[in-house]
Design a protein around this motif. Structure first.
Motif, PDB file in Angstrom:
ATOM      1  N   PHE A 185       0.853  -1.186   0.000  1.00 27.14           N
ATOM      2  CA  PHE A 185       0.000   0.000   0.000  1.00 27.14           C
ATOM      3  C   PHE A 185       0.892   1.240   0.000  1.00 27.14           C
ATOM      4  N   ASP A 186       0.964   1.943  -1.149  1.00 25.05           N
ATOM      5  CA  ASP A 186       1.838   3.104  -1.333  1.00 25.05           C
ATOM      6  C   ASP A 186       1.061   4.375  -0.990  1.00 25.05           C
ATOM      7  N   VAL A 187       1.258   4.876   0.213  1.00 23.88           N
ATOM      8  CA  VAL A 187       0.481   6.013   0.713  1.00 23.88           C
ATOM      9  C   VAL A 187       0.653   7.236  -0.176  1.00 23.88           C
ATOM     10  N   LYS A 188       1.875   7.608  -0.476  1.00 17.07           N
ATOM     11  CA  LYS A 188       2.135   8.826  -1.241  1.00 17.07           C
ATOM     12  C   LYS A 188       1.638   8.713  -2.684  1.00 17.07           C
ATOM     13  N   ALA A 189       1.862   7.568  -3.294  1.00 14.75           N
ATOM     14  CA  ALA A 189       1.406   7.392  -4.674  1.00 14.75           C
ATOM     15  C   ALA A 189      -0.117   7.483  -4.761  1.00 14.75           C
TER      16      ALA A 189
END
Length: 695
Positions: free
Chosen positions: A386-390
Motif C-alpha cells: 500500500f503506497d500512501v504517497k502514490a
C-alpha cells in the motif's frame, strides 16, 4: 432568531404542592411535586391522557447520603424559549427549537446539599435533567445509581434490544413490556462475546405503542461525561428504571459540582410520523462550537470493505503476525493494495463519488481482535503493498478524497496516545475524514463501551479531530444523543446493527430498517452502508446461505429512509456495473436536505419519507416495508405547486420477494405535479425509490 421570555419565579413561601409545565401547544404536560417524605417525583400526560404516572427522581451517591427524599423546594423559575437555527448538515435547512421550561431548586434538609431539576416541555414531549450547582456542602462525588424511573400506564408494545454495555448491534424484538426477556435474544452478535447482560435490562432509545395508539419513546440527549442510559424493566408493573454501565471498580460516574446530567427524554404522539420527524434530541444539545464549518461537507463514497465481508479478500496482509513488517509473508488475498485502491478511485471518479474508504491498509490486522492486546495498530504504518504517497497523488488527480480507517480493536488507551500522530499523518497525506472502529473488549480493561470513560472518548475524538479539520464516522460506538449539533464534524456513526451483518450472520430481518428511524436515528445520522445489489451470498460461494433480507429496490430506498450526510455505495463496483440502471439512483440521490416529509410510518411495519435536496428543486422518496407486501397511494403535495417533474420510479418487480426473488426490479418514468398521486407496490421485504427532477 432567538426569543427568550422569563415569566415566573417563585420563592419557597409561594410554592404550592405541585408544579405543572405545559408545552407551547398545551398538548404535553409534566407535573412535578415532592411526596410527604420529600421525594421528588414527576408525571407526564398527553392530551389529558396519562403517559408516565408518578415516577421517582434522584440519586444514590457513594459514601454519602442518598439524594432521594427529605428534600424541600427552595424556589422555582419558569421561562419560554423559541429560536430557529440552521444545522451545518441535516434533514432540514432550519430547525425550530421551542419549549417552556420549569426549573426546581431543591435543598436536602439533612445536610443542605443542593440539587436542581430542569424540565422542558416541547410539543413532541418532555425532557428533564439534573443540575448539581457549585456549593459548599458538595464538591467531588461519585454516582452509585441514578434513581430515575419511568412508570407506564399499560403493557405497551415495545421495540427493544438487550442492555449490553458493550454492544448495540442486535436485532430488535417486538413484545409487550411484560414479554421483555433477554433470554429470548440471540446474544451472539457476530463480532465477539456479548457484554454483561441482565434478564430484564434493555437499551434506549426504547420505542413503544399503547393499545390506544399512543407512540412513546424513552431516550436521552447530550450524554456527556456520563454513562449512556440503559433501563431495568419491571415486567409486572410496566415500569423502567435508569441503569448505568459501571467502570472497572463498579462506580458509575465521577463528577464535580457544576455538572449537568444528560437529558432524559419522553417523546409522545398519536402519530408515528411525529416521532421520526422530531428534532427534540438535537435541540437539547448545545449549539455548534465550531466557528468555521466550511470544511464539513457531505460525502458519497465507495470502498475496500464489502469484499472482505464476502471473503473476496482479507484485511490482513499476512496470516502470521511479525513485529517487523518486512518479515511479513503475504497471503496473496490482501484487499487494500495500491492497485485495488486505484481501481476504486477510478470507479468513484467515473461515477461522481466524493471518496474512497480503504480498510486494512495498515499493519496489525493479523492480531487485531480476540487477544485483548494493548498495542495492535499504530495508525501510521502501511503494509508493503500500500503506497500512501502514490495513492494520495493519484486520488488528487481524479478529484477523489481518500477516507482513513482507524480500527482500535478496543484499545482506546493506545488510540488516544497516538491520536495526534494519526491525525497529522492523515492531513499530511490528504485524508479529511476518518472511520473509527471499536470492535472488542475495551482497554483500559474492565471498562465498557457504554461507560463514562468511553462516552468521554467518543466525544473527545471529534473535538480533537476538529482542530485538524477532520470529519469523524464512528463504528461500534455508543449511540449518538444529538452531539452532532455541537460538533458537526461528527458526521455519522454506526451504533446499531448495520448492513454488514447480512454478509456473514443470520442477518437483519426485513422489519429492522423500519424500526431504526424510531430508535437509533433519533440521536443522529447513521452509516448503515446500504446499496447491496448482489443479495445472496451464494453468488460468492455456493455453500453460503446468508443473504441481505431485502429486495434490491429496498436497498435503494434506504438512501432516503436512513438519514446520513455520509452514504456508502457498499457493494462491489462490478455489481453496480451489472445493474447500471438501478445504480443511477445511488448516483443521483442527494445527501444534504432543505426539507423532509415523513409521509407514512409505523414502527416494525413500514415507513415512507420524501426529502428535498439542498439548494435544488429535486426531491427523492424512499418507501420500505417489513416481511409483508404492501400497496400504498401517496399524495405528491410536497412538490412545488405549479411545477412539473419527471418521476423516475425504481420499484420491486411483479414477482419480487426478499427471500425468493430479491433482485427483481423495474424502472418507470412519469410526469407528475403537486396534485398527482403515486401508486407503489412493495414486495415482501421490499421497497421503492423515486427521483423527482423538474421539467
Amino acid at each position: 432568531m432567538k426569543k427568550i421570555l422569563f415569566f415566573l419565579v417563585l420563592t419557597a413561601t409561594q410554592i404550592i404542592h405541585s408544579q405543572v409545565l405545559v408545552s407551547p401547544s398545551k398538548s404535553v404536560q409534566a407535573t412535578f411535586r415532592l411526596t410527604a417524605s420529600g421525594q421528588p417525583v414527576y408525571a407526564v400526560s398527553y392530551k389529558d391522557k396519562a403517559i408516565i404516572t408518578k415516577s421517582a427522581l434522584g440519586f444514590e451517591l457513594k459514601d454519602l447520603p442518598a439524594l432521594q427524599d427529605n428534600f424541600e423546594v427552595v424556589s422555582t423559575a419558569t421561562r419560554s424559549f423559541s429560536e430557529n437555527w440552521k444545522p451545518v448538515l441535516g434533514e432540514v435547512a432550519s430547525i425550530k427549537n421551542e419549549y417552556n421550561e420549569l426549573k426546581v431548586f431543591l435543598r436536602h434538609k439533612s445536610d443542605n446539599k443542593l440539587l436542581n431539576i430542569v424540565f422542558r416541555a416541547f410539543d413532541e414531549g418532555i425532557a428533564f435533567r439534573y443540575e448539581f450547582p457549585k456549593q459548599d456542602n458538595l464538591n467531588f462525588f461519585v454516582v452509585k445509581n441514578e434513581l430515575t424511573a419511568f412508570n407506564l400506564t399499560g403493557d405497551h408494545k415495545t421495540f427493544w434490544i438487550p442492555g449490553d454495555y458493550d454492544s448495540n448491534e442486535y436485532v430488535y424484538l417486538e413484545t409487550p413490556i411484560s414479554g421483555i426477556d433477554v433470554a429470548k435474544v440471540d446474544t451472539d452478535n457476530g463480532i465477539g462475546a456479548p457484554g454483561r447482560l441482565e434478564k430484564y435490562r434493555v437499551q434506549t432509545p426504547l420505542m413503544m405503542k399503547s393499545k390506544e395508539g399512543i407512540y412513546i419513546n424513552i431516550f436521552e440527549a447530550a450524554a456527556i461525561n456520563y454513562p449512556v442510559l440503559h433501563l431495568d424493566t419491571d415486567v409486572k408493573n410496566n415500569s423502567f428504571k435508569a441503569n448505568l454501565a459501571p467502570n472497572a471498580i463498579g462506580d458509575k460516574a465521577y463528577l464535580q459540582t457544576g455538572f449537568v446530567s444528560p437529558w432524559r427524554t419522553i417523546m409522545v404522539s398519536n402519530d408515528a410520523r411525529d416521532i421520526v420527524a422530531s428534532k427534540m434530541i438535537l435541540n437539547l444539545n448545545e449549539p455548534s462550537k465550531l466557528e468555521d464549518t466550511s470544511w464539513i461537507r457531505p460525502m458519497k463514497y465507495v470502498g475496500i470493505w464489502w469484499e472482505m465481508h464476502v471473503n473476496r479478500g482479507t484485511w490482513n496482509y499476512a496470516d502470521k503476525y511479525e513485529t517487523d513488517v518486512n518479515k511479513l509473508i503475504p497471503n496473496g488475498k490482501h484487499s487494500a493494495t495500491t492497485a485495488n485502491t486505484k481501481h476504486y478511485i477510478d470507479f468513484a471518479a467515473k461515477n461522481g463519488f466524493d471518496g474512497v474508504l480503504i480498510e486494512g491498509w495498515n499493519t496489525g490486522w493479523e492480531e487485531w481482535t480476540g487477544n485483548w492486546k494493548e498495542e495492535v495498530f499504530d495508525f501510521t504504518t502501511a503494509y508493503p503493498d500500500f503506497d500512501v504517497k502514490a495513492l494520495e497523488s493519484y486520488a488528487k488527480s481524479k478529484n477523489v478524497k481518500l477516507i482513513m480507517h482507524h480500527e482500535t480493536a478496543g484499545s482506546v488507551a493506545n488510540y488516544e496516545r497516538r491520536l495526534d500522530r494519526a491525525f497529522t499523518f492523515m492531513k499530511d497525506n490528504g485524508y479529511d475524514a476518518v472511520k473509527t472502529g471499536y470492535v472488542g473488549k475495551i482497554i483500559p480493561r474492565g471498562e465498557w463501551h457504554d461507560g463514562q470513560t468511553m462516552v468521554n472518548h467518543f466525544n473527545y475524538v471529534p473535538q480533537r479531530a476538529a482542530e485538524y479539520k477532520i470529519m469523524v464516522n464512528s463504528h461500534e460506538s455508543v449511540r449518538p444523543t444529538g452531539v452532532s449539533r455541537t460538533w458537526p464534524n461528527y458526521i455519522a456513526a454506526e451504533a446499531a446493527r448495520g448492513n454488514e451483518f447480512n454478509g456473514w450472520s443470520v442477518g437483519n430481518p426485513p422489519a429492522h430498517e423500519t424500526i431504526l428511524p424510531f430508535t437509533r436515528l433519533l440521536g443522529g445520522p447513521m452509516d448503515y452502508t446500504p446499496g447491496i445489489f448482489e443479495i445472496k451470498m451464494s453468488y460468492y460461494d455456493p455453500k453460503k446461505t446468508e443473504q441481505v433480507h431485502t429486495t434490491l429496490a429496498k436497498q435503494l430506498a434506504l438512501y432516503v429512509t436512513i438519514y446520513s450526510p455520509l452514504q456508502m455505495a457498499a457493494d462491489l463496483p462490478e455489481n453496480y456495473e451489472r445493474y447500471a440502471d438501478a445504480f443511477q439512483f445511488i448516483k443521483d440521490v442527494a445527501l444534504d436536505w432543505d426539507d423532509t416529509k415523513v409521509l407514512e410510518a409505523e414502527p416494525g411495519d413500514y415507513i415512507t419519507i420524501a426529502r428535498k435536496a439542498k439548494g435544488k428543486e429535486q426531491w427523492f422518496l424512499g418507501a420500505i416495508t417489513d416481511e409483508q407486501a404492501r400497496e400504498t397511494t401517496l399524495k405528491l403535495d410536497f412538490l412545488t405547486p405549479g411545477k412539473k417533474y419527471q418521476a423516475i420510479v425504481y420499484e420491486d418487480g411483479p414477482a419480487a420477494d426478499w427471500e425468493k426473488n430479491p433482485i427483481s426490479y423495474k424502472i418507470r418514468k412519469l410526469t407528475v405535479t403537486s396534485k398527482s398521486k403515486l401508486n407503489l407496490k412493495l414486495a415482501a421485504g421490499g421497497g421503492a425509490a423515486v427521483s423527482f427532477f423538474p421539467l
